[in-house]
Design a protein around this motif. Structure first.
Motif, PDB file in Angstrom:
ATOM      1  N   ALA A 179      44.001  25.249  42.427  1.00  0.00           N
ATOM      2  CA  ALA A 179      45.129  25.463  43.343  1.00  0.00           C
ATOM      3  C   ALA A 179      46.082  26.510  42.789  1.00  0.00           C
ATOM      4  O   ALA A 179      46.603  27.357  43.531  1.00  0.00           O
ATOM      5  N   GLU A 180      46.297  26.487  41.478  1.00  0.00           N
ATOM      6  CA  GLU A 180      47.177  27.470  40.843  1.00  0.00           C
ATOM      7  C   GLU A 180      46.561  28.867  40.896  1.00  0.00           C
ATOM      8  O   GLU A 180      47.275  29.864  41.096  1.00  0.00           O
ATOM      9  N   VAL A 181      45.245  28.960  40.749  1.00  0.00           N
ATOM     10  CA  VAL A 181      44.558  30.254  40.851  1.00  0.00           C
ATOM     11  C   VAL A 181      44.754  30.841  42.242  1.00  0.00           C
ATOM     12  O   VAL A 181      45.045  32.034  42.402  1.00  0.00           O
ATOM     13  N   ARG A 182      44.611  30.023  43.256  1.00  0.00           N
ATOM     14  CA  ARG A 182      44.803  30.507  44.629  1.00  0.00           C
ATOM     15  C   ARG A 182      46.260  30.906  44.865  1.00  0.00           C
ATOM     16  O   ARG A 182      46.538  31.869  45.578  1.00  0.00           O
ATOM     17  N   ARG A 183      47.181  30.173  44.275  1.00  0.00           N
ATOM     18  CA  ARG A 183      48.609  30.459  44.483  1.00  0.00           C
ATOM     19  C   ARG A 183      49.024  31.760  43.806  1.00  0.00           C
ATOM     20  O   ARG A 183      49.749  32.573  44.398  1.00  0.00           O
ATOM     21  N   THR A 184      48.576  31.978  42.574  1.00  0.00           N
ATOM     22  CA  THR A 184      49.021  33.130  41.788  1.00  0.00           C
ATOM     23  C   THR A 184      48.135  34.357  41.947  1.00  0.00           C
ATOM     24  O   THR A 184      48.564  35.472  41.659  1.00  0.00           O
ATOM     25  N   GLY A 185      46.882  34.144  42.367  1.00  0.00           N
ATOM     26  CA  GLY A 185      45.966  35.274  42.499  1.00  0.00           C
ATOM     27  C   GLY A 185      45.272  35.657  41.214  1.00  0.00           C
ATOM     28  O   GLY A 185      44.522  36.636  41.191  1.00  0.00           O
ATOM     29  N   VAL A 186      45.473  34.896  40.137  1.00  0.00           N
ATOM     30  CA  VAL A 186      44.787  35.160  38.863  1.00  0.00           C
ATOM     31  C   VAL A 186      44.398  33.833  38.227  1.00  0.00           C
ATOM     32  O   VAL A 186      44.971  32.781  38.534  1.00  0.00           O
ATOM     33  N   ALA A 187      43.427  33.912  37.325  1.00  0.00           N
ATOM     34  CA  ALA A 187      43.023  32.751  36.541  1.00  0.00           C
ATOM     35  C   ALA A 187      43.158  33.090  35.066  1.00  0.00           C
ATOM     36  O   ALA A 187      42.805  34.196  34.642  1.00  0.00           O
ATOM     37  N   VAL A 188      43.673  32.147  34.298  1.00  0.00           N
ATOM     38  CA  VAL A 188      43.759  32.296  32.853  1.00  0.00           C
ATOM     39  C   VAL A 188      42.957  31.159  32.234  1.00  0.00           C
ATOM     40  O   VAL A 188      43.255  29.982  32.455  1.00  0.00           O
ATOM     41  N   SER A 189      41.925  31.524  31.500  1.00  0.00           N
ATOM     42  CA  SER A 189      41.065  30.531  30.850  1.00  0.00           C
ATOM     43  C   SER A 189      41.283  30.631  29.346  1.00  0.00           C
ATOM     44  O   SER A 189      40.987  31.660  28.735  1.00  0.00           O
ATOM     45  N   GLU A 190      41.810  29.561  28.763  1.00  0.00           N
ATOM     46  CA  GLU A 190      42.168  29.570  27.347  1.00  0.00           C
ATOM     47  C   GLU A 190      41.200  28.731  26.519  1.00  0.00           C
ATOM     48  O   GLU A 190      41.098  27.520  26.722  1.00  0.00           O
ATOM     49  N   ARG A 191      40.484  29.374  25.612  1.00  0.00           N
ATOM     50  CA  ARG A 191      39.634  28.720  24.623  1.00  0.00           C
ATOM     51  C   ARG A 191      38.645  27.730  25.241  1.00  0.00           C
ATOM     52  O   ARG A 191      38.287  26.734  24.630  1.00  0.00           O
ATOM     53  N   GLN A 192      38.154  28.043  26.406  1.00  0.00           N
ATOM     54  CA  GLN A 192      37.227  27.126  27.072  1.00  0.00           C
ATOM     55  C   GLN A 192      35.780  27.330  26.637  1.00  0.00           C
ATOM     56  O   GLN A 192      35.003  26.369  26.602  1.00  0.00           O
ATOM     57  N   VAL A 193      35.405  28.558  26.328  1.00  0.00           N
ATOM     58  CA  VAL A 193      34.033  28.838  25.894  1.00  0.00           C
ATOM     59  C   VAL A 193      33.948  28.856  24.372  1.00  0.00           C
ATOM     60  O   VAL A 193      33.037  28.284  23.779  1.00  0.00           O
ATOM     61  N   THR A 194      34.901  29.535  23.742  1.00  0.00           N
ATOM     62  CA  THR A 194      35.033  29.521  22.284  1.00  0.00           C
ATOM     63  C   THR A 194      36.503  29.322  21.941  1.00  0.00           C
ATOM     64  O   THR A 194      37.382  29.618  22.744  1.00  0.00           O
ATOM     65  N   ASP A 195      36.767  28.853  20.741  1.00  0.00           N
ATOM     66  CA  ASP A 195      38.132  28.536  20.349  1.00  0.00           C
ATOM     67  C   ASP A 195      39.014  29.759  20.134  1.00  0.00           C
ATOM     68  O   ASP A 195      40.231  29.610  19.987  1.00  0.00           O
TER      69      ASP A 195
END
Length: 249
Positions: A179-195
């Motif tokens: 929902a936040e991605v749709r609201r802001t128009g961007v996605a921030v992915s923090e340390r989800q694949v590697t630390d």
């Protein structure tokens, strides 16, 4: 096992035996990974090699051939998208000197169609054609957020794979993030694949306005300056969208 499968299924199973972890295979390897008898595998591999879908090197190992690459390049979400996007991906790289990527959705996975390697060293290394679950990457979150309610509900109802202690594995939290991605128009992915990695991603739209791809920059988490990265990624996504024929309201 072979007798119960159709001829197209057996042929495709030979090609499916190859992946990023297994780019070169012996005939025995192909037979085992495809679930075929050695005789059937030999016959199908010979036909694919003659057509050019497979090539055999001096050691006797088989690789995916150039003919298959030529056919794959015709995919509108492959080469055509890459050609439209590449100038803007290069601009984003020049602005950040960080890892830049372009990706599309295939079912519940994100597939990378382009990757420009940056100066900084982060643990995740993506190849063109590599796949990841949608919820663990910035580009994947963008594509999932804009994939429609039915896709999102089905995705959140399934087990959410974990790559690190920071990977989103709670469906309720994932829904809030989308929902936040749709609201802001961007996605921030923090340390989800590697630390050590953080990604900022934005949607790429096609002529009708639908999200057809996502672009992102991947940086070291410790040095990430998200407020600086967001406008740069948005600008690249907007440029690619315009190149694809999208006209903003």
């Amino acid at each position: 096992m072979t007798a119960t499968r159709s001829a197209p299924d057996r042929l495709l199973s030979v090609l499916a035996a190859f992946d990023h972890a297994h780019p070169a295979l012996s005939l025995t390897d192909i037979s085992r990974r495809a679930g075929l008898t050695l005789t059937t595998a030999h016959r199908l591999v010979a036909a694919l090699t003659e057509w050019g879908a497979l090539e055999r090197d001096e050691s006797g190992a088989y690789h995916v051939g150039l003919r298959l690459w030529e056919v794959a390049a015709l995919a509108p979400r492959g080469l055509a998208l890459r050609q439209a996007a590449l100038p803007y991906l290069e601009d984003l790289y020049e602005a950040t000197h960080e890892n830049v990527q372009l990706a599309v959705r295939d079912g519940s996975e994100v597939v990378y169609t382009e990757w420009l390697s940056g100066h900084s060293a982060v643990g995740v290394r993506i190849r063109v054609g590599a796949r990841w679950p949608l919820h663990v990457t910035g580009v994947g979150l963008v594509l999932l957020a804009h994939g429609g309610a039915e896709l999102q509900e089905a995705y959140c109802a399934a087990p959410l794979a974990s790559c690190t202690d920071h990977t989103i594995t709670d469906p309720a939290r994932l829904r809030r993030v989308l929902a936040e991605v749709r609201r802001t128009g961007v996605a921030v992915s923090e340390r989800q694949v590697t630390d050590d990695a953080l990604s900022v991603a934005a949607p790429v739209r096609g002529p009708g306005g639908a999200v057809v791809a996502a672009v992102s920059v991947v940086v070291p988490y410790a040095d990430a300056q998200v407020p600086v990265l967001v406008p740069a990624v948005r600008l690249a996504a907007r440029g690619i969208s315009r190149a694809l024929g999208w006209q903003p309201d």
